[in-house]
Design a protein around this motif. Sequence first.
Motif, PDB file in Angstrom:
ATOM      1  N   LEU C  31       0.858  -1.182   0.000  1.00  0.00           N
ATOM      2  CA  LEU C  31       0.000   0.000   0.000  1.00  0.00           C
ATOM      3  C   LEU C  31       0.891   1.228   0.000  1.00  0.00           C
ATOM      4  O   LEU C  31       1.332   1.690   1.045  1.00  0.00           O
ATOM      5  CB  LEU C  31      -0.864   0.009   1.259  1.00  0.00           C
ATOM      6  CG  LEU C  31      -2.092  -0.890   1.261  1.00  0.00           C
ATOM      7  CD1 LEU C  31      -2.612  -1.016   2.672  1.00  0.00           C
ATOM      8  CD2 LEU C  31      -3.154  -0.332   0.351  1.00  0.00           C
ATOM      9  N   SER C  73      -2.380   4.066  -2.036  1.00  0.00           N
ATOM     10  CA  SER C  73      -2.972   4.577  -0.793  1.00  0.00           C
ATOM     11  C   SER C  73      -3.088   6.090  -0.838  1.00  0.00           C
ATOM     12  O   SER C  73      -3.790   6.678  -0.021  1.00  0.00           O
ATOM     13  CB  SER C  73      -2.112   4.187   0.402  1.00  0.00           C
ATOM     14  OG  SER C  73      -0.905   4.919   0.379  1.00  0.00           O
ATOM     15  N   ALA C  80      -6.397   3.780   1.935  1.00  0.00           N
ATOM     16  CA  ALA C  80      -5.584   2.651   2.357  1.00  0.00           C
ATOM     17  C   ALA C  80      -6.461   1.512   2.854  1.00  0.00           C
ATOM     18  O   ALA C  80      -6.206   0.348   2.558  1.00  0.00           O
ATOM     19  CB  ALA C  80      -4.613   3.093   3.447  1.00  0.00           C
ATOM     20  N   MET C  84      -6.453  -2.041   1.362  1.00  0.00           N
ATOM     21  CA  MET C  84      -6.090  -3.159   2.247  1.00  0.00           C
ATOM     22  C   MET C  84      -7.165  -4.234   2.185  1.00  0.00           C
ATOM     23  O   MET C  84      -6.858  -5.425   2.113  1.00  0.00           O
ATOM     24  CB  MET C  84      -5.926  -2.641   3.682  1.00  0.00           C
ATOM     25  CG  MET C  84      -5.552  -3.708   4.689  1.00  0.00           C
ATOM     26  SD  MET C  84      -3.830  -4.214   4.514  1.00  0.00           S
ATOM     27  CE  MET C  84      -3.664  -5.320   5.919  1.00  0.00           C
ATOM     28  N   SER C  98       3.508  -1.580   4.156  1.00  0.00           N
ATOM     29  CA  SER C  98       2.788  -0.353   4.444  1.00  0.00           C
ATOM     30  C   SER C  98       3.780   0.790   4.556  1.00  0.00           C
ATOM     31  O   SER C  98       4.977   0.572   4.712  1.00  0.00           O
ATOM     32  CB  SER C  98       2.000  -0.527   5.741  1.00  0.00           C
ATOM     33  OG  SER C  98       1.482   0.713   6.146  1.00  0.00           O
ATOM     34  N   VAL C 103      -1.606   5.950   7.371  1.00  0.00           N
ATOM     35  CA  VAL C 103      -2.012   4.744   6.641  1.00  0.00           C
ATOM     36  C   VAL C 103      -1.806   3.511   7.511  1.00  0.00           C
ATOM     37  O   VAL C 103      -2.690   2.657   7.652  1.00  0.00           O
ATOM     38  CB  VAL C 103      -1.198   4.616   5.331  1.00  0.00           C
ATOM     39  CG1 VAL C 103      -1.316   3.222   4.753  1.00  0.00           C
ATOM     40  CG2 VAL C 103      -1.642   5.662   4.330  1.00  0.00           C
ATOM     41  N   SER C 104      -0.650   3.426   8.131  1.00  0.00           N
ATOM     42  CA  SER C 104      -0.326   2.250   8.917  1.00  0.00           C
ATOM     43  C   SER C 104      -1.299   2.080  10.074  1.00  0.00           C
ATOM     44  O   SER C 104      -1.762   0.975  10.360  1.00  0.00           O
ATOM     45  CB  SER C 104       1.101   2.365   9.447  1.00  0.00           C
ATOM     46  OG  SER C 104       2.003   2.439   8.369  1.00  0.00           O
ATOM     47  N   ILE C 107      -4.737   0.793   8.789  1.00  0.00           N
ATOM     48  CA  ILE C 107      -4.888  -0.593   8.342  1.00  0.00           C
ATOM     49  C   ILE C 107      -4.536  -1.600   9.427  1.00  0.00           C
ATOM     50  O   ILE C 107      -4.756  -2.800   9.259  1.00  0.00           O
ATOM     51  CB  ILE C 107      -4.017  -0.891   7.100  1.00  0.00           C
ATOM     52  CG1 ILE C 107      -2.544  -0.741   7.420  1.00  0.00           C
ATOM     53  CG2 ILE C 107      -4.416  -0.014   5.928  1.00  0.00           C
ATOM     54  CD1 ILE C 107      -1.656  -1.438   6.431  1.00  0.00           C
ATOM     55  N   ALA C 118       1.348  -6.799   8.453  1.00  0.00           N
ATOM     56  CA  ALA C 118       1.605  -5.527   7.782  1.00  0.00           C
ATOM     57  C   ALA C 118       2.985  -5.058   8.219  1.00  0.00           C
ATOM     58  O   ALA C 118       3.311  -5.090   9.405  1.00  0.00           O
ATOM     59  CB  ALA C 118       0.553  -4.500   8.165  1.00  0.00           C
ATOM     60  N   ASN C 120       5.850  -2.053   8.033  1.00  0.00           N
ATOM     61  CA  ASN C 120       6.139  -0.660   7.720  1.00  0.00           C
ATOM     62  C   ASN C 120       7.637  -0.465   7.568  1.00  0.00           C
ATOM     63  O   ASN C 120       8.406  -0.903   8.403  1.00  0.00           O
ATOM     64  CB  ASN C 120       5.591   0.221   8.848  1.00  0.00           C
ATOM     65  CG  ASN C 120       6.210   1.591   8.831  1.00  0.00           C
ATOM     66  OD1 ASN C 120       6.238   2.263   7.801  1.00  0.00           O
ATOM     67  ND2 ASN C 120       6.740   2.007   9.966  1.00  0.00           N
TER      68      ASN C 120
END
Lengths: 297, 289, 376
Positions: C31, C73, C80, C84, C98, C103-104, C107, C118, C120
């Motif tokens: 994303l 995203s 997002a 997702m 991610s 965004v993180s 989701i 997920a 990051n």
Amino acid sequence: MEAYLLNLGVLISLYAILAVTLNFIMGYAGIYSLAHAVFFGTGAYAGASVALNFSASIFVMVPTAMLCAAALSLLLALPALRVRGEYFVAASLGLQVLAVTVFAEWKAVTGGIGGLIGIPPVDIAGFEIYSPGSFFILSLVTLAAVVAITRLLVRSSFGRSLKAIRDSESAALAFGKNIALIKTTSVVISAALAAIAGSLYAAYMSFINVESFMLDTSVLIMAMVIIGGTGTQLGPIVGAALLLILPGALSYLSFLPQTEIGSIQQILYGLGMAVLMIFRPGGIVGRGRAETGEGEA
Amino acid sequence: MLWLQLAITGLQVGALYALTAVGFSLIFGCTRIFHFAHGATFVLAAYVFYYVESQGYGTAAGVLAASVAAVGFGVLMDRLVYAPIQRHEGSFFTVFVASFGIGIAVQNLVGMVFGRSFVTVTTPLSRSVEVLDGVYVSPLAWIAVACAGVFFLGLWFFLRRTNLGTGLRALADNPELIRVFGLSPRLLSTYAFALGSFLVVPAAVITGATAGLNPALGHHVMLISLAATIVGGIGSIGGALVAGFGLGLAESLALLQFDSQWTEAVTFAILFLFILLRPSGLFGRAATS
Amino acid sequence: MNTFRLCIVVAGLHLATAFPSQAADHQIGALFPLSGPNATYGDIFMSGADLAVDHINADELLSGELSLRYEDSQALPQRAVVGMTKLVNVDQVPYVLSAFTGVSKAISTLAQRNQVVAVNGGGVGPDLAQLGEYFWNVIPLANLEVRGLVPYLVEEEGLKNVVLIYVDDPLGQAIRTELETELPTVGGTLVDALSVPTTAQQFSGIAAKVRAAEPDAVYIASYGAQQLQIVKQLRDNGVDAQLVTYSGYSVSEALALPESEGLIYTTQSVDYDSDDPVTKRFVDDYTAKYGRAPTAYNVNYYNAVRLFGLLAHALEDKGQAVTGANLLAERMATDSFDLVGGTVSFQDDGTLVAPIQINIVTDGAGQPVATVDVAD
């Protein structure tokens, strides 16, 4: 796949609620507001705060959200009573920008730009609703209720008064209508109903932040109404569905380069808006130009 | 001395606001078209200038190319988008949605063509020099203010002293009257777009050198132009100029009291109050219905 | 409208039937912002991730072909979440890359509910460490960066009075808090903290306020195009104090800005000249493929994908299915991983520990000047 469609269905239903409520003031009262995302946001933040701090019950959360939005909507009613046309649009734009600043800065309530996280799922009589399937039913039922309410209102004497004001304020005045009261009531109702969508959105996403309630959202909702057909019953729902399905559908066009797909989506979305307005200014469902309503000063 | 520095900064920013706002105000005042894509004109002009200049063709060629792009875009918008909608007697809002859509498309197109990141026109003129103790002014600040003055005076003479200018003013006052005199409101409208779009060029070029560019710049430009047009009074070019400077100053001086995230709110609180209390703006005619 | 629905259904059927026939193939999702103001990051993240996919496939590390499915995203939470949902339910990926703090966070609930990992490699807001066991960070978060930087700034460079310009979001707030607590411990002071809105483009007024505070150093905590605008406008408006920032600045276009010369920024420590074969291969191939030297973001997303390769490989060896839950269990059971930059291990909260490197921009590129081990 099913969950994806249901998820899309939830978003469409929630945005359809927003579009229907905006259409209520745009199509029937001639109040062209660019601040609808403010009430969406107010509902979301109010609902989320209640759910996080007191109770996630739908019977507590939604009414609180509606009350907050209704109170705030008086700020929009104020310019609606004073000015029309582009002046009102500009005033609503001002309100929208102010609200975004407040959403982003009132950290105690809104969590600032970081937003609110971990919003509990909505609770109906002890049942937690969060799976896309059950939430889709909930949002669909809510949409149906909102449509029914606005339909009832539009067909009542209140609705006739609204349309009379939209078409000619001076004539309505001559018939002894209380214009200020009728306009204010319509704005309050619209905002309160929009707040339902906000609070459900917060519960469904379990995360909200200011980015979901900015000017772009207001324009998107307005585009849904206009593209669907202002002043029609079905138009806003069609518009909401179309504008939310379009980006998703575009991402299936696998021949587009992946890095550019986002830009291409946006370009098509923008051009689509313009082309529709050129060739079908009354909207998809609209019966022609008579229904579009004039917003002149 | 902070206030003096902020006032000077505010004047520079205000000059740029005034230039874009005057263009929007001219278009809006004459044609009543809510040309939201005016921000897109700005972005387009700025990027074309940046591109031509960075390819080594020089400033003059850059300005020329930017002017062609801006005027061309404005005229095309009028001809291809607004004219058909108006033929259907589409409402003021229909125009707005179409214009907004084009704005989104242009922003993303510019991103695809010129890259989505930050670019800046490199020139020694953007470097500030200390003019007083602790007060820095860049040569571009003077240029910006001078541009605002020159272009405004030019426009003023044009509107007062030429037939076309008189026609445009008449268009703002009473489009029906134009027909009686055998002029075409459509043609005049196109001229208004050409002129109004041309007016963003100096601001776009200077912004490219002082603040730098990104494709999303148009939004803010548009909001400010709209606010200045309303605060100045719809149909009043002078009002837009004064309001543009005023908003720039307010935004800058607000930093004395507030954190900068409140400055936009300050601008729009001013706008909101104006609409409530004096909707005709500083120099406009009555607007309440 | 019906045609659109049809499109989706048809495409969905196609995907659904495609899965069983190629069961050994692996797909993971990403994303990234591919359009909008932060799209430039998307390009950077992709280059690292794509290279890792190439390497994994070339090595035949997995039984089938690995592919990456991108969703845009726009760095916005709602987009997002929609993306997702699609990755999780339509593409059924067990592992999603991610980026960006907002965004993180948005989701993370979906990741947890659907047991999808997920990862990051871009956002550095410290609250990313608290997003549940399915949310991992292959990047040290900003609080560590500040903790590594401050002693260097005050003790080595003698820069005591610092002004902070920050975007008032979780990342900016964390950096502010961190500076407020860390600076006094080594004799420095945070003289002023000026917040800016995410959409701001004009900083000449801010520059005036910075000058009025007379700092030795200015710390900038922003993103994307805006941080470049701040740097340029500070320099243009007569601020000649030392500029300092965090890993968000480690993108080539930022470093190439003439005004960036001499700027100090932190990243996680990556010794690009290392003889470690993983690092060497990454650096060589990245430079060959993209014609420029890699930065920390390229490394992070390369590592994020490589991490998936290693975990999935281990699971396949054991004959277990590559699901989010199994990937999580496998990561917990593994002490350390050979990634670009060396052997690293995860903390219990799913965040990578790595030493912090201090860099100075010289001739348009970052030069490492010191490496600090930050005890957490």
